[in-house]
Design an enzyme around this catalytic site. Structure first.
Site, short mmCIF file in Angstrom:
data_model
loop_
_atom_site.label_atom_id
_atom_site.label_comp_id
_atom_site.label_asym_id
_atom_site.label_seq_id
_atom_site.Cartn_x
_atom_site.Cartn_y
_atom_site.Cartn_z
N GLU A 11 -34.82 24.40 60.02
CA GLU A 11 -33.51 24.86 59.49
C GLU A 11 -32.39 23.93 59.95
OE1 GLU A 11 -33.32 27.06 57.11
OE2 GLU A 11 -35.48 27.24 57.31
N TRP B 20 -21.03 27.90 39.98
CA TRP B 20 -21.26 27.92 41.42
C TRP B 20 -20.02 27.50 42.21
CZ3 TRP B 20 -20.61 23.26 43.88
CH2 TRP B 20 -20.75 22.09 43.13
P1 FAD Z 1 -30.09 30.10 61.88
O1 FAD Z 1 -31.16 30.63 61.00
O2 FAD Z 1 -30.09 30.58 63.27
O3 FAD Z 1 -30.22 28.51 61.83
C1 FAD Z 1 -29.67 27.66 62.84
C2 FAD Z 1 -28.79 26.60 62.21
O4 FAD Z 1 -29.54 25.84 61.26
C3 FAD Z 1 -27.63 27.17 61.41
O5 FAD Z 1 -26.55 27.49 62.24
C4 FAD Z 1 -27.33 26.03 60.45
O6 FAD Z 1 -26.58 25.02 61.06
C5 FAD Z 1 -28.72 25.50 60.15
N1 FAD Z 1 -29.23 26.16 58.94
C6 FAD Z 1 -29.92 27.31 58.86
N2 FAD Z 1 -30.25 27.58 57.57
C7 FAD Z 1 -29.72 26.58 56.84
C8 FAD Z 1 -29.71 26.28 55.45
N3 FAD Z 1 -30.32 27.05 54.56
N4 FAD Z 1 -29.06 25.18 55.04
C9 FAD Z 1 -28.45 24.35 55.93
N5 FAD Z 1 -28.43 24.58 57.26
C10 FAD Z 1 -29.06 25.68 57.70
N6 FAD Z 1 -24.34 27.13 56.42
C11 FAD Z 1 -23.27 26.67 57.07
O7 FAD Z 1 -23.37 26.27 58.23
N7 FAD Z 1 -22.05 26.63 56.45
C12 FAD Z 1 -21.87 27.03 55.17
O8 FAD Z 1 -20.76 26.95 54.64
C13 FAD Z 1 -23.00 27.55 54.47
N8 FAD Z 1 -22.88 28.02 53.20
C14 FAD Z 1 -23.99 28.51 52.55
C15 FAD Z 1 -23.87 28.97 51.22
C16 FAD Z 1 -24.97 29.46 50.55
C17 FAD Z 1 -24.83 29.92 49.11
C18 FAD Z 1 -26.22 29.54 51.19
C19 FAD Z 1 -27.43 30.07 50.48
C20 FAD Z 1 -26.36 29.08 52.50
C21 FAD Z 1 -25.25 28.55 53.19
N9 FAD Z 1 -25.37 28.07 54.51
C22 FAD Z 1 -24.26 27.58 55.14
C23 FAD Z 1 -26.70 27.93 55.15
C24 FAD Z 1 -27.14 29.14 56.00
O9 FAD Z 1 -27.00 30.32 55.29
C25 FAD Z 1 -26.36 29.24 57.31
O10 FAD Z 1 -26.39 28.01 57.99
C26 FAD Z 1 -26.99 30.30 58.23
O11 FAD Z 1 -27.03 31.53 57.59
C27 FAD Z 1 -26.16 30.39 59.50
O12 FAD Z 1 -26.64 31.41 60.31
P2 FAD Z 1 -27.39 31.10 61.67
O13 FAD Z 1 -26.59 30.15 62.49
O14 FAD Z 1 -27.75 32.40 62.28
O15 FAD Z 1 -28.70 30.37 61.15
#
Ligand code: FAD
Length: 490
Positions: free
Chosen positions: A290, A374
């Site tokens: 991720e 989008w």
């Molecule tokens: P965790 O699951 O704990 O993952 C750890 C880190 O990995 C995250 O903090 C992030 O930096 C990275 N990561 C995780 N999943 C993704 C992913 N699918 N894509 C890219 N990086 C990821 N993330 C953002 O940081 N900023 C945004 O503006 C953003 N907009 C999004 C918009 C949409 C429509 C979607 C579907 C996803 C988006 N994401 C975004 C990706 C993802 O949803 C978030 O990074 C994640 O939910 C953050 O929660 P977490 O830190 O608990 O993730």
């Protein structure tokens, strides 16, 4: 960029200036570490820049976070005797101005991503160099500098899996840098502006109560979040990460966005835990993957500076998006009549964050069920997410819409009911954010319109009054979306 890395012995004792940007931390901050090693008196600067051409102004939730993060950073620096100067204006005027007032021999910063930001940084560096100041710059926001991960035939790999494979070959597990033990601050720093003058936090109305209740910004809070996740969230991540009703994701995203923690610090903690058998390998690997989606997004942004505005797949330029302000407003407010979608959008509004699984469902609902562009969703997320990120947000919206690089196929249209039943089976998440449905039994909570009159009455629900009927019928909306896709192929 023509910059230099210096041996500490060669640095003069004139002051140094550290320009903070998306790296609001003291540990694993290579620009700070280089200046600390040089032992020259130090001042720190943050420039609130909404004036440089092409810089996208921060959304409301990110502004709120920035204010808190700067407060935390200023306090951490003050504890070490280093002043943080706050200034507003175009960076290519302000940074040289402050450097001149300080008499700085060296200015250091960590690189930012984004074409406009990079252009500004080059202009600043050129101006500083022309004034005989040294400029040091480092990559600290990413594991791999944008553009550095290449496929076998050169260029950025076109799919995430090939990108990930190539990146893992190049990956280095360097030990993160500690926060410098000794810093010497300049005694008479140039005057700055107050944080309040940036007007980052809402006052009338103050909508930030839910954000305040949910988050603590700053480096110490980021480290605490990582520690808590390592203790209780990471084991089980591979499966649990899809469950918005559980606590298996890190919620590190806003901390990463503002650089309160580095990806290297996170990766290092995860890999050490996996090596010590403290967490299952499958969970560590999934979590690392991720983090690599984030790297993939940043590589994409470097290649496509207009990622937030232009379809990567140009076939989508002809897509017949609908414009319907009323439906868009219902989506903003979490009043679509689909409980999982509404719960996600209300979680976003209340807390400035939304679970990844639900982000995918609400984005699919907007672009496919409602057939809306989008970019309208990307704009809303930009304004309301505390982690709104120029690379991840745009890349993820394009991924869901089907117009992105290695995107979900357009015909994959999430069914918001079955997604809810699968990932929030007891309805715990929906009950939290859509309290008017809280009394519905689990089998009905993701499809209240199928409940009989007695059940609805017992749960205190009047459909169309206390909770909306579905804005669109899933089957009909799905067919409409597939027809729209066909029309772009003709
Ligand atoms: P965790 O699951 O704990 O993952 C750890 C880190 O990995 C995250 O903090 C992030 O930096 C990275 N990561 C995780 N999943 C993704 C992913 N699918 N894509 C890219 N990086 C990821 N993330 C953002 O940081 N900023 C945004 O503006 C953003 N907009 C999004 C918009 C949409 C429509 C979607 C579907 C996803 C988006 N994401 C975004 C990706 C993802 O949803 C978030 O990074 C994640 O939910 C953050 O929660 P977490 O830190 O608990 O993730």
């Amino acid at each position: 960029m023509k910059t230099a890395r210096l041996q500490s012995s060669r640095l003069p004792a004139s002051p140094s200036l550290l320009w903070f940007r998306d790296d609001l931390r003291l540990s694993d901050n290579p620009a700070l570490a280089a200046l600390a090693e040089a032992r020259a008196p130090l001042a720190a600067l943050y420039v609130f820049d909404e004036d440089s051409p092409g810089i996208r102004p921060l959304g409301g939730a990110a502004r709120w976070w920035l204010a808190r993060s700067l407060r935390a950073l200023a306090a951490d620096l003050k504890d070490r005797g280093v002043p943080l100067i706050l200034r507003r204006g175009p960076a290519n005027r302000v940074v040289p101005e402050v450097a001149a007032l300080l008499g700085a021999a060296t200015v250091a910063f960590n690189d930012r991503a984004g074409a406009a930001e990079t252009k500004v940084d080059h202009a600043v560096a050129a101006r500083l160099l022309s004034e005989d100041r040294r400029v040091l710059s480092f990559c600290a926001h990413l594991l791999h500098p944008p553009g550095s991960v290449e496929g076998a035939s050169g260029g950025m790999p076109r799919t995430f899996s090939s990108f990930h494979r190539a990146a893992l070959k190049a990956r280095r597990l360097d030990t993160p840098l500690p926060a410098p033990k000794h810093l010497e601050g300049v005694v008479h720093p140039p005057e700055g502006e107050t944080l309040e003058s940036f007007d980052l936090e809402p006052t009338r109305p103050d909508w930030s109560g839910g954000l305040r209740a949910t988050w603590t910004a700053g480096e110490a809070a980021a480290q605490a979040r990582l520690a808590a996740f390592m203790d209780a969230g990471l084991t089980g991540y591979a499966e649990g990460r899809d469950r918005p009703d559980q606590d298996h994701v890190s919620r590190l995203s806003p901390h990463l966005r503002f650089g309160e923690i580095s990806p290297r610090q996170i990766l290092s903690a995860v890999r050490h835990a996996a090596d010590a058998d403290a967490v299952p390998l499958v969970d560590a690997d999934k979590f690392e993957a991720e983090l690599y989606w984030r790297e993939f997004s940043y590589h994409l942004l470097a290649e496509r500076p207009d990622l937030a505005r232009s379809n990567i797949q140009r076939g989508f330029d002809a897509f017949p998006w609908r414009e319907c302000p009323g439906e868009l407003k219902a989506w903003h407010r979490g009043l679509t009549g689909y409980p999982l979608v509404d719960a996600g959008l209300r979680q976003l509004w209340q807390t400035g964050w939304m679970h990844n699984r639900v982000r995918m469902v609400v984005a699919s609902f907007l672009t496919k069920h409602l057939l809306m562009d989008w970019r309208a969703g990307e704009d809303w997320f930009w304004d309301t997410l505390v982690d709104a990120d120029g690379a991840n947000n745009a890349a993820s919206w394009q991924w869901v819409a089907g117009s992105g690089m290695d995107a979900a196929p357009y015909f994959r249209i999430f069914n918001p009911v079955t997604q809810g039943e699968k990932f929030d089976p007891a309805g715990t998440y929906v009950r939290t954010y859509v309290p008017e449905l809280a009394k519905l039994p689990a089998p009905l909570i993701h499809k209240p319109w199928t409940a009989d009159t007695d059940t609805l009455a017992h749960a205190g629900i009047r459909l169309g009054q206390t909770y909306p009927r579905p804005l669109v019928d899933h089957g009909a909306a799905r067919e409409r979306a597939l027809r729209a896709l066909e029309s772009t192929r003709k």
